[in-house]
Motif scaffolding. Structure first.
Motif, PDB file in Angstrom:
ATOM      1  N   SER A  75      30.678 -24.765 125.219  1.00 31.95           N
ATOM      2  CA  SER A  75      29.670 -24.053 124.427  1.00 31.95           C
ATOM      3  C   SER A  75      29.816 -24.371 122.948  1.00 31.95           C
ATOM      4  N   PHE A  76      31.057 -24.501 122.488  1.00 32.57           N
ATOM      5  CA  PHE A  76      31.289 -24.801 121.074  1.00 32.57           C
ATOM      6  C   PHE A  76      30.790 -26.200 120.697  1.00 32.57           C
ATOM      7  N   LEU A  77      30.753 -27.123 121.651  1.00 22.07           N
ATOM      8  CA  LEU A  77      30.188 -28.445 121.362  1.00 22.07           C
ATOM      9  C   LEU A  77      28.728 -28.309 120.937  1.00 22.07           C
ATOM     10  N   TYR A  78      27.998 -27.457 121.633  1.00 19.85           N
ATOM     11  CA  TYR A  78      26.591 -27.226 121.296  1.00 19.85           C
ATOM     12  C   TYR A  78      26.454 -26.466 119.979  1.00 19.85           C
ATOM     13  N   VAL A  79      27.304 -25.462 119.808  1.00 19.07           N
ATOM     14  CA  VAL A  79      27.201 -24.633 118.608  1.00 19.07           C
ATOM     15  C   VAL A  79      27.509 -25.443 117.349  1.00 19.07           C
ATOM     16  N   LEU A  80      28.616 -26.177 117.369  1.00 25.38           N
ATOM     17  CA  LEU A  80      29.019 -26.953 116.195  1.00 25.38           C
ATOM     18  C   LEU A  80      28.007 -28.041 115.856  1.00 25.38           C
ATOM     19  N   SER A  81      27.589 -28.809 116.871  1.00 24.21           N
ATOM     20  CA  SER A  81      26.603 -29.867 116.608  1.00 24.21           C
ATOM     21  C   SER A  81      25.252 -29.271 116.240  1.00 24.21           C
ATOM     22  N   GLY A  82      24.905 -28.119 116.826  1.00 23.35           N
ATOM     23  CA  GLY A  82      23.633 -27.480 116.504  1.00 23.35           C
ATOM     24  C   GLY A  82      23.580 -26.975 115.074  1.00 23.35           C
ATOM     25  N   ILE A  83      24.656 -26.346 114.610  1.00 19.04           N
ATOM     26  CA  ILE A  83      24.694 -25.869 113.230  1.00 19.04           C
ATOM     27  C   ILE A  83      24.650 -27.044 112.262  1.00 19.04           C
ATOM     28  N   HIS A  84      25.289 -28.139 112.631  1.00 20.05           N
ATOM     29  CA  HIS A  84      25.239 -29.329 111.778  1.00 20.05           C
ATOM     30  C   HIS A  84      23.815 -29.865 111.687  1.00 20.05           C
ATOM     31  N   ILE A  85      23.104 -29.897 112.819  1.00 24.66           N
ATOM     32  CA  ILE A  85      21.702 -30.337 112.813  1.00 24.66           C
ATOM     33  C   ILE A  85      20.873 -29.436 111.908  1.00 24.66           C
TER      34      ILE A  85
ATOM     35  N   LEU B  14      33.233 -23.254 105.124  1.00 27.37           N
ATOM     36  CA  LEU B  14      33.989 -22.156 105.736  1.00 27.37           C
ATOM     37  C   LEU B  14      33.467 -21.845 107.135  1.00 27.37           C
ATOM     38  N   ILE B  15      32.143 -21.898 107.301  1.00 35.86           N
ATOM     39  CA  ILE B  15      31.562 -21.655 108.629  1.00 35.86           C
ATOM     40  C   ILE B  15      32.075 -22.687 109.630  1.00 35.86           C
ATOM     41  N   PHE B  16      32.018 -23.955 109.235  1.00 30.59           N
ATOM     42  CA  PHE B  16      32.493 -25.015 110.127  1.00 30.59           C
ATOM     43  C   PHE B  16      33.996 -24.888 110.375  1.00 30.59           C
ATOM     44  N   LEU B  17      34.738 -24.478 109.357  1.00 32.74           N
ATOM     45  CA  LEU B  17      36.185 -24.314 109.521  1.00 32.74           C
ATOM     46  C   LEU B  17      36.498 -23.229 110.540  1.00 32.74           C
ATOM     47  N   PHE B  18      35.856 -22.079 110.416  1.00 29.48           N
ATOM     48  CA  PHE B  18      36.117 -20.971 111.342  1.00 29.48           C
ATOM     49  C   PHE B  18      35.704 -21.342 112.764  1.00 29.48           C
ATOM     50  N   LEU B  19      34.540 -22.010 112.900  1.00 27.25           N
ATOM     51  CA  LEU B  19      34.084 -22.401 114.234  1.00 27.25           C
ATOM     52  C   LEU B  19      34.989 -23.464 114.840  1.00 27.25           C
ATOM     53  N   THR B  20      35.504 -24.350 113.995  1.00 28.67           N
ATOM     54  CA  THR B  20      36.411 -25.386 114.489  1.00 28.67           C
ATOM     55  C   THR B  20      37.713 -24.778 114.997  1.00 28.67           C
ATOM     56  N   VAL B  21      38.230 -23.803 114.243  1.00 21.48           N
ATOM     57  CA  VAL B  21      39.449 -23.117 114.686  1.00 21.48           C
ATOM     58  C   VAL B  21      39.193 -22.392 116.000  1.00 21.48           C
ATOM     59  N   ALA B  22      38.022 -21.738 116.095  1.00 19.57           N
ATOM     60  CA  ALA B  22      37.678 -21.050 117.344  1.00 19.57           C
ATOM     61  C   ALA B  22      37.548 -22.041 118.496  1.00 19.57           C
TER      62      ALA B  22
ATOM     63  N   LEU C 293      39.161 -24.895 118.798  1.00 18.30           N
ATOM     64  CA  LEU C 293      40.499 -25.356 119.171  1.00 18.30           C
ATOM     65  C   LEU C 293      41.248 -24.332 120.011  1.00 18.30           C
ATOM     66  N   PHE C 294      40.917 -23.054 119.823  1.00 21.73           N
ATOM     67  CA  PHE C 294      41.583 -21.995 120.578  1.00 21.73           C
ATOM     68  C   PHE C 294      40.770 -21.547 121.800  1.00 21.73           C
ATOM     69  N   SER C 295      39.706 -22.293 122.109  1.00 26.59           N
ATOM     70  CA  SER C 295      38.838 -21.895 123.224  1.00 26.59           C
ATOM     71  C   SER C 295      39.204 -22.590 124.531  1.00 26.59           C
ATOM     72  N   GLY C 296      40.273 -23.360 124.514  1.00 30.57           N
ATOM     73  CA  GLY C 296      40.691 -24.061 125.727  1.00 30.57           C
ATOM     74  C   GLY C 296      40.120 -25.460 125.819  1.00 30.57           C
ATOM     75  N   VAL C 297      40.369 -26.264 124.776  1.00 25.84           N
ATOM     76  CA  VAL C 297      39.808 -27.619 124.757  1.00 25.84           C
ATOM     77  C   VAL C 297      40.388 -28.490 125.874  1.00 25.84           C
ATOM     78  N   ASP C 298      41.534 -28.080 126.438  1.00 26.94           N
ATOM     79  CA  ASP C 298      42.129 -28.854 127.527  1.00 26.94           C
ATOM     80  C   ASP C 298      41.217 -28.870 128.751  1.00 26.94           C
ATOM     81  N   GLN C 299      40.316 -27.884 128.830  1.00 26.12           N
ATOM     82  CA  GLN C 299      39.373 -27.849 129.946  1.00 26.12           C
ATOM     83  C   GLN C 299      38.396 -29.016 129.888  1.00 26.12           C
ATOM     84  N   LEU C 300      38.027 -29.428 128.674  1.00 25.03           N
ATOM     85  CA  LEU C 300      37.136 -30.579 128.534  1.00 25.03           C
ATOM     86  C   LEU C 300      37.837 -31.844 128.999  1.00 25.03           C
ATOM     87  N   GLY C 301      39.101 -32.000 128.600  1.00 31.20           N
ATOM     88  CA  GLY C 301      39.854 -33.168 129.035  1.00 31.20           C
ATOM     89  C   GLY C 301      40.029 -33.198 130.538  1.00 31.20           C
ATOM     90  N   GLY C 302      40.119 -32.009 131.153  1.00 33.61           N
ATOM     91  CA  GLY C 302      40.291 -31.934 132.598  1.00 33.61           C
ATOM     92  C   GLY C 302      39.068 -32.372 133.375  1.00 33.61           C
TER      93      GLY C 302
END
Length: 204
Positions: free
Chosen positions: A129-139, A33-41, A43-52
């Motif tokens: 920031s979410f890249l660090y948070v998600l991978s960090g929680i997984h670690i 559930l933690i990973f699910l909520f963070l993943t949804v957040a 996706l809504f944090s402006g992932v298009d900025q990373l592609g840019g």
């Protein structure tokens, strides 16, 4: 009628589980559930900025993913070797799983350094920031499994050196359960990272 009486509902099955099993499954649900909520957040944090930014997924993330898949296979072999009473292979598979998990963790930190070199830091764009948070929680979750693996490996090595201990190892249902729960949790961590990695790839 007999079949109906013998059929257990989900609550009765939960009650019949060993406390360790119950804790593990509840922990996995909570982590999921933690990973699910963070993943949804994410996706809504402006992932298009990373592609840019026109950057590619860090090479360290790619290599570490391959190593984690190998560790998942090694963990799955533990249960097979245990059923075959090949304790030496159980110990070696656990060691391989543990080492691969440790190298995976180091490569994750290397991946963070690559992200910083790309201009994606923790205090930058929200999606970065979410890249660090998600991978960090997984670690953090994986480190718990690595610590348990170290303890289990030491105990198995001691049992392997003693004939009586080795006999107890292959006949004790508790030992079988510990190995099974470890492999289940490790493969759960594998699956979580593969989903995160695929998500990261799609956003770059």
């Amino acid at each position: 009628m007999g079949d109906t009486k013998n059929t257990k509902n989900w609550f009765q099955k939960l009650e019949s589980l060993h406390p360790y099993e119950t804790l593990l499954y509840l922990g996995m649900i909570g982590s999921g559930l933690i990973f699910l909520f963070l993943t949804v957040a994410f996706l809504f944090s402006g992932v298009d900025q990373l592609g840019g930014l026109n950057q590619k997924i860090p090479l360290s993330f790619l290599v570490s993913t391959f190593l984690l898949v190998l560790s998942g296979y090694s963990a799955s072999r533990m249960r097979v070797y245990y059923q075959e009473e090949r304790t030496n292979r159980v110990v070696s598979s656990l060691r391989n799983t543990m080492v691969l998990g440790f190298v995976f963790t180091i490569l994750q930190f290397s991946g963070w350094m690559e992200l910083q070199q790309m201009g994606i830091d923790f205090k930058g764009i929200p999606s970065g920031s979410f890249l660090y948070v998600l991978s960090g929680i997984h670690i953090f979750h994986l480190l718990g499994a690595i610590i348990f693996a170290i303890i289990l490996w030491v105990q198995l090595k001691r049992a392997q050196e003693d004939g009586v201990g080795q006999l107890i190892l292959v006949t004790n249902p508790f030992e079988k359960m510990r190995i099974r729960l470890f492999t289940i949790y490790w493969q759960f961590m594998d699956a979580v990272w593969l989903i995160l990695f695929l998500l990261f790839v799609l956003t770059f």
